[in-house]
Design a protein around this motif. Structure first.
Motif, PDB file in Angstrom:
ATOM      1  N   TRP A   1       0.859  -1.162   0.000  1.00 23.68           N
ATOM      2  CA  TRP A   1       0.000   0.000   0.000  1.00 23.68           C
ATOM      3  C   TRP A   1       0.903   1.222   0.000  1.00 23.68           C
ATOM      4  CZ3 TRP A   1      -4.809  -0.524   3.601  1.00 23.68           C
ATOM      5  CH2 TRP A   1      -5.752   0.460   3.305  1.00 23.68           C
ATOM      6  N   LEU A   2       0.524   2.242  -0.721  1.00 22.15           N
ATOM      7  CA  LEU A   2       1.237   3.517  -0.675  1.00 22.15           C
ATOM      8  C   LEU A   2       0.330   4.501   0.045  1.00 22.15           C
ATOM      9  CD1 LEU A   2       3.727   5.168  -1.474  1.00 22.15           C
ATOM     10  CD2 LEU A   2       2.503   5.818  -3.555  1.00 22.15           C
ATOM     11  N   TRP A   3       0.767   4.923   1.219  1.00 18.74           N
ATOM     12  CA  TRP A   3       0.011   5.931   1.965  1.00 18.74           C
ATOM     13  C   TRP A   3       0.549   7.291   1.536  1.00 18.74           C
ATOM     14  CZ3 TRP A   3       0.666   3.519   7.528  1.00 18.74           C
ATOM     15  CH2 TRP A   3      -0.135   2.379   7.628  1.00 18.74           C
ATOM     16  N   GLU A   4      -0.309   8.078   0.910  1.00 15.24           N
ATOM     17  CA  GLU A   4       0.091   9.413   0.448  1.00 15.24           C
ATOM     18  C   GLU A   4       0.163  10.406   1.601  1.00 15.24           C
ATOM     19  OE1 GLU A   4       1.116  10.314  -2.494  1.00 15.24           O
ATOM     20  OE2 GLU A   4       0.652   8.468  -3.569  1.00 15.24           O
ATOM     21  N   ASN A   5      -0.661  10.170   2.625  1.00  9.16           N
ATOM     22  CA  ASN A   5      -0.737  11.101   3.750  1.00  9.16           C
ATOM     23  C   ASN A   5      -1.342  10.373   4.952  1.00  9.16           C
ATOM     24  OD1 ASN A   5      -3.597  11.039   3.315  1.00  9.16           O
ATOM     25  ND2 ASN A   5      -3.309  12.551   1.692  1.00  9.16           N
ATOM     26  N   GLU A   6      -1.528  11.102   6.020  1.00  5.54           N
ATOM     27  CA  GLU A   6      -2.045  10.489   7.243  1.00  5.54           C
ATOM     28  C   GLU A   6      -3.489  10.013   7.095  1.00  5.54           C
ATOM     29  OE1 GLU A   6      -2.198  11.393  12.007  1.00  5.54           O
ATOM     30  OE2 GLU A   6      -0.746  12.496  10.791  1.00  5.54           O
ATOM     31  N   ASP A   7      -4.234  10.597   6.175  1.00  7.67           N
ATOM     32  CA  ASP A   7      -5.593  10.107   5.911  1.00  7.67           C
ATOM     33  C   ASP A   7      -5.574   8.658   5.431  1.00  7.67           C
ATOM     34  OD1 ASP A   7      -6.657  12.554   6.654  1.00  7.67           O
ATOM     35  OD2 ASP A   7      -6.889  13.258   4.585  1.00  7.67           O
TER      36      ASP A   7
ATOM     37  N   ARG B   1      -7.315   5.469   7.158  1.00 14.23           N
ATOM     38  CA  ARG B   1      -8.222   4.618   6.383  1.00 14.23           C
ATOM     39  C   ARG B   1      -7.852   3.141   6.545  1.00 14.23           C
ATOM     40  NH1 ARG B   1      -9.269   7.864   2.965  1.00 14.23           N
ATOM     41  NH2 ARG B   1      -7.299   7.962   1.844  1.00 14.23           N
ATOM     42  N   CYS B   2      -6.571   2.819   6.482  1.00  7.92           N
ATOM     43  CA  CYS B   2      -6.116   1.444   6.672  1.00  7.92           C
ATOM     44  C   CYS B   2      -6.456   0.968   8.088  1.00  7.92           C
ATOM     45  CB  CYS B   2      -4.613   1.341   6.436  1.00  7.92           C
ATOM     46  SG  CYS B   2      -3.930  -0.315   6.706  1.00  7.92           S
ATOM     47  N   ALA B   3      -6.205   1.811   9.069  1.00  4.48           N
ATOM     48  CA  ALA B   3      -6.502   1.467  10.454  1.00  4.48           C
ATOM     49  C   ALA B   3      -7.994   1.217  10.654  1.00  4.48           C
ATOM     50  CB  ALA B   3      -6.013   2.577  11.385  1.00  4.48           C
TER      51      ALA B   3
END
Length: 172
Positions: free
Chosen positions: A23-29, A33-35
């Motif tokens: 997964w590539l997390w672009e930001n804390e959002d 979302r994953c959490a």
């Protein structure tokens, strides 16, 4: 670190994942979302998640988002000095471990960690390699790699059937 002979490993570990997602997390959002997706699954109630990554990669941030998604209120602090912080999410007990300063396998028994890992509830461990040989196999090992800016490359590996089911429920 390996366990002393009188401290046998709780459960065997496997290095070969049953399932894997990147997964590539672009930001804390994206972290939140994953959490939230993990928190929404019933298998999380008795899961063991390990978090891997350099200092500042976002391990504790992910844990905070997961605990919030589970309904934990109040201050959520890093257990770096206490080694473990207990939380309660409704009727779900949650233990957040940070083994960064864990140095002596005798601490495992003295602190009652064997009992905690043997009890129902969600267990989250940062720096699990410091307790190698003492902790069970992770349902999901989460590796967070900091990239530029706020971006993170995240690999989630399932090492148990419960972890495999948890990963199947993610919308990656």
């Amino acid at each position: 670190m390996t366990a002393a002979p009188h401290h046998p490993q709780i459960v065997g570990t496997s290095n070969t994942p049953l399932a894997r997602h990147e997964w590539l997390w672009e930001n804390e959002d994206d972290t939140a979302r994953c959490a939230a997706q993990l928190a929404a699954q019933s298998g999380i109630r008795d899961a063991f998640l390990t978090l891997h990554g350099d200092l500042g990669a976002g391990k504790t941030t992910f844990v905070r988002h997961l605990l919030r998604a589970l309904g934990v209120s109040g201050r959520i602090k890093s257990p770096t000095y206490a080694v473990v912080e207990p939380h309660q999410a409704g009727d779900l007990p949650v233990w957040h471990f940070d083994f960064y300063r864990f140095n002596d396998p005798r601490e495992w028994e003295d602190a009652g960690f064997r009992d905690i890992f043997g009890a129902p509830g969600l267990k989250l461990a940062e720096w699990p390699e410091k307790a190698a040989g003492l902790i069970p196999a992770a349902d999901i090992a989460i590796v967070i790699e900091a990239l530029e800016d706020m971006r993170r490359r995240v690999t989630l590996e399932a090492h148990t059937r419960n972890g495999e089911k948890l990963l199947e429920g993610l919308n990656v």
